[in-house]
Design an enzyme around this catalytic site. Sequence first.
Site, PDB file in Angstrom:
ATOM      1  N   ASP A  79       0.831  -1.203   0.000  1.00  0.00           N
ATOM      2  CA  ASP A  79       0.000   0.000   0.000  1.00  0.00           C
ATOM      3  C   ASP A  79       0.867   1.256   0.000  1.00  0.00           C
ATOM      4  O   ASP A  79       0.664   2.173  -0.795  1.00  0.00           O
ATOM      5  CB  ASP A  79      -0.889   0.025   1.254  1.00  0.00           C
ATOM      6  CG  ASP A  79      -2.053  -0.935   1.176  1.00  0.00           C
ATOM      7  OD1 ASP A  79      -3.071  -0.569   0.588  1.00  0.00           O
ATOM      8  OD2 ASP A  79      -1.939  -2.046   1.719  1.00  0.00           O
ATOM      9  N   GLU A 102      -5.525   7.328   0.264  1.00  0.00           N
ATOM     10  CA  GLU A 102      -6.015   6.545   1.391  1.00  0.00           C
ATOM     11  C   GLU A 102      -5.017   6.466   2.538  1.00  0.00           C
ATOM     12  O   GLU A 102      -5.393   6.446   3.697  1.00  0.00           O
ATOM     13  CB  GLU A 102      -6.369   5.128   0.917  1.00  0.00           C
ATOM     14  CG  GLU A 102      -7.085   4.316   1.965  1.00  0.00           C
ATOM     15  CD  GLU A 102      -7.651   3.019   1.419  1.00  0.00           C
ATOM     16  OE1 GLU A 102      -8.517   2.445   2.085  1.00  0.00           O
ATOM     17  OE2 GLU A 102      -7.218   2.580   0.345  1.00  0.00           O
ATOM     18  N   ASP A 174      -6.150   4.899  -4.786  1.00  0.00           N
ATOM     19  CA  ASP A 174      -6.291   3.752  -3.889  1.00  0.00           C
ATOM     20  C   ASP A 174      -5.192   2.773  -4.293  1.00  0.00           C
ATOM     21  O   ASP A 174      -5.314   2.067  -5.286  1.00  0.00           O
ATOM     22  CB  ASP A 174      -7.661   3.106  -4.015  1.00  0.00           C
ATOM     23  CG  ASP A 174      -7.949   2.127  -2.876  1.00  0.00           C
ATOM     24  OD1 ASP A 174      -6.987   1.755  -2.173  1.00  0.00           O
ATOM     25  OD2 ASP A 174      -9.117   1.746  -2.685  1.00  0.00           O
ATOM     26  N   ILE A 176      -3.877  -0.074  -3.111  1.00  0.00           N
ATOM     27  CA  ILE A 176      -4.290  -1.484  -3.194  1.00  0.00           C
ATOM     28  C   ILE A 176      -5.733  -1.548  -2.715  1.00  0.00           C
ATOM     29  O   ILE A 176      -6.011  -1.547  -1.518  1.00  0.00           O
ATOM     30  CB  ILE A 176      -3.406  -2.424  -2.351  1.00  0.00           C
ATOM     31  CG1 ILE A 176      -1.972  -2.431  -2.860  1.00  0.00           C
ATOM     32  CG2 ILE A 176      -3.979  -3.843  -2.406  1.00  0.00           C
ATOM     33  CD1 ILE A 176      -1.055  -3.394  -2.104  1.00  0.00           C
ATOM     34  N   ASP A 177      -6.640  -1.583  -3.660  1.00  0.00           N
ATOM     35  CA  ASP A 177      -8.049  -1.762  -3.334  1.00  0.00           C
ATOM     36  C   ASP A 177      -8.308  -3.262  -3.255  1.00  0.00           C
ATOM     37  O   ASP A 177      -8.033  -4.000  -4.189  1.00  0.00           O
ATOM     38  CB  ASP A 177      -8.919  -1.132  -4.425  1.00  0.00           C
ATOM     39  CG  ASP A 177     -10.401  -1.278  -4.133  1.00  0.00           C
ATOM     40  OD1 ASP A 177     -10.768  -1.199  -2.952  1.00  0.00           O
ATOM     41  OD2 ASP A 177     -11.174  -1.479  -5.087  1.00  0.00           O
ATOM     42  N   THR A 179      -7.402  -5.180  -0.100  1.00  0.00           N
ATOM     43  CA  THR A 179      -6.173  -5.638   0.560  1.00  0.00           C
ATOM     44  C   THR A 179      -6.250  -7.101   0.965  1.00  0.00           C
ATOM     45  O   THR A 179      -5.260  -7.836   0.848  1.00  0.00           O
ATOM     46  CB  THR A 179      -5.881  -4.772   1.804  1.00  0.00           C
ATOM     47  OG1 THR A 179      -5.951  -3.391   1.435  1.00  0.00           O
ATOM     48  CG2 THR A 179      -4.506  -5.071   2.353  1.00  0.00           C
ATOM     49  N   HIS A 264     -18.776  -6.183   4.106  1.00  0.00           N
ATOM     50  CA  HIS A 264     -18.755  -5.006   3.241  1.00  0.00           C
ATOM     51  C   HIS A 264     -20.071  -4.795   2.510  1.00  0.00           C
ATOM     52  O   HIS A 264     -20.256  -3.749   1.886  1.00  0.00           O
ATOM     53  CB  HIS A 264     -17.627  -5.130   2.204  1.00  0.00           C
ATOM     54  CG  HIS A 264     -16.271  -5.013   2.798  1.00  0.00           C
ATOM     55  ND1 HIS A 264     -15.114  -5.290   2.092  1.00  0.00           N
ATOM     56  CD2 HIS A 264     -15.867  -4.654   4.045  1.00  0.00           C
ATOM     57  CE1 HIS A 264     -14.063  -5.118   2.877  1.00  0.00           C
ATOM     58  NE2 HIS A 264     -14.496  -4.725   4.060  1.00  0.00           N
ATOM     59  N   SER A 286     -12.410  -5.958  -4.547  1.00  0.00           N
ATOM     60  CA  SER A 286     -11.871  -4.747  -5.179  1.00  0.00           C
ATOM     61  C   SER A 286     -12.663  -4.259  -6.386  1.00  0.00           C
ATOM     62  O   SER A 286     -13.677  -4.849  -6.792  1.00  0.00           O
ATOM     63  CB  SER A 286     -10.413  -4.957  -5.590  1.00  0.00           C
ATOM     64  OG  SER A 286     -10.312  -5.650  -6.836  1.00  0.00           O
ATOM     65  N   LYS A 289     -14.118  -5.903  -9.899  1.00  0.00           N
ATOM     66  CA  LYS A 289     -15.496  -6.216 -10.279  1.00  0.00           C
ATOM     67  C   LYS A 289     -15.973  -5.296 -11.396  1.00  0.00           C
ATOM     68  O   LYS A 289     -16.636  -5.727 -12.340  1.00  0.00           O
ATOM     69  CB  LYS A 289     -16.418  -6.105  -9.061  1.00  0.00           C
ATOM     70  CG  LYS A 289     -16.146  -7.138  -7.973  1.00  0.00           C
ATOM     71  CD  LYS A 289     -17.168  -7.057  -6.860  1.00  0.00           C
ATOM     72  CE  LYS A 289     -16.987  -5.838  -5.981  1.00  0.00           C
ATOM     73  NZ  LYS A 289     -15.748  -5.903  -5.162  1.00  0.00           N
ATOM     74  N   ARG A 303     -23.408  -3.419  -4.726  1.00  0.00           N
ATOM     75  CA  ARG A 303     -22.775  -3.228  -3.421  1.00  0.00           C
ATOM     76  C   ARG A 303     -23.785  -2.515  -2.536  1.00  0.00           C
ATOM     77  O   ARG A 303     -24.065  -1.331  -2.744  1.00  0.00           O
ATOM     78  CB  ARG A 303     -21.484  -2.427  -3.538  1.00  0.00           C
ATOM     79  CG  ARG A 303     -20.718  -2.283  -2.207  1.00  0.00           C
ATOM     80  CD  ARG A 303     -19.412  -1.537  -2.436  1.00  0.00           C
ATOM     81  NE  ARG A 303     -18.668  -1.293  -1.223  1.00  0.00           N
ATOM     82  CZ  ARG A 303     -17.693  -2.077  -0.759  1.00  0.00           C
ATOM     83  NH1 ARG A 303     -17.383  -3.177  -1.423  1.00  0.00           N
ATOM     84  NH2 ARG A 303     -17.044  -1.779   0.341  1.00  0.00           N
ATOM     85  N   ASP A 321     -13.056   4.727  -3.789  1.00  0.00           N
ATOM     86  CA  ASP A 321     -13.612   3.380  -3.881  1.00  0.00           C
ATOM     87  C   ASP A 321     -14.379   3.144  -5.172  1.00  0.00           C
ATOM     88  O   ASP A 321     -14.572   1.994  -5.581  1.00  0.00           O
ATOM     89  CB  ASP A 321     -14.556   3.096  -2.710  1.00  0.00           C
ATOM     90  CG  ASP A 321     -13.839   2.991  -1.372  1.00  0.00           C
ATOM     91  OD1 ASP A 321     -12.707   2.490  -1.357  1.00  0.00           O
ATOM     92  OD2 ASP A 321     -14.419   3.415  -0.355  1.00  0.00           O
TER      93      ASP A 321
END
Length: 384
Positions: A79, A102, A174, A176-177, A179, A264, A286, A289, A303, A321
Amino acid sequence: MLLYHASKHLIAQARSRNIPRRLLSMSLTSPEAFSVEKHVAIAAVRRACLVTSTVFNQLVRDRTDTLKKEDDSPVTVGDYAAQAVINTVLRNAFPEDPIVGEEGADALRQGSNTKLRERVVSLATDALREDLIDGEKAQWGLGSQHEHSSEALLKAIDEGNDTGGPNKRMWTVDPIDGTKGFLRGGQYAVCLSLIVNSQVVLGVIGCPNIQIHPANPDEEKGCIFVAVRGQGAFQITLSGASAIKLPFFSSQKSYVLQSEESKHTNIPLIRRVSDELHLTEWGMDSQAKYCCLARGEGAVYLRMPAPTIGGKRPYEERIWDHAPGSILIEEAGGKITDSEGAPLQFGLGRGMGENHGFVATVDEELHARVVSAIKRAQLAEPTL
């Protein structure tokens, strides 16, 4: 010339609202609009993907190089190193542009994290000093002629502290979306977007673990997805070759793409929607998608905010995000809104306001059906 000039009417409007002329003019698209920004973003994401792949192969498997965020999610050396790389490139290319990121570097400056800091600096330096490839420029801080001190790289990480908001030009990062997906060798994404006056105009998402072609899972992995407002969406390889316009694939199944992590999203609600619309659920970490949906592997991305107890408000999604993924969907011919059908808000600050969930589909007719199905599924939810 990168952009069309704004009309006299728009310039007058900009003055009356105290909006800098360059920001308003940049909302006007042309075949060359944001060409430099696109190449800078691709270079930054590509090199950040090299960092994250190196981190996983060399360091992550022993799970020793992680910290915890306030929400108890892991933060790896990847990250920090990836954000250092991206912010260094952005700061050299566009020194006036604010960055909404982030991570911050305070933890790395602590004496107890000396080893972690040294690894971050080493990884970021190696990625930045790699030889240039086509489309990259030395003035972006890239190439072996540049030196990058530890303090300079920590400062670059801290550059992502902008508060966001309307009437400005800003980048979202971001590094590393996803993680947890990264740590288990699954899907994750390196995400970068450019927002101008609350509108996403550029999105670049790097996915090192996605197959180049869905029909050939045994082939080489590693893709970068690129979208510029009004110019379509494309997939390229991590080396920058083989640009393919999105979408290019047609799945035999109608998938609904959802989070791999149950905390989530509201999986029971998504299951009711999926059953009504005869969709097959596909869990994935992440913004990968969004990439799979944009190239045709799925039909819907959902989501929904996870159920809360005791009147606690749902997690407020951050602009990083969803900004890159949203423009990718739109430029691939799809539609994205919140679960009530309202446009997404990227000018409210670092967050996106009240969380009603997110709906992305490959076509508008399907989108309307999904929004209606969500309303019916919500009525059927048990009261906590």
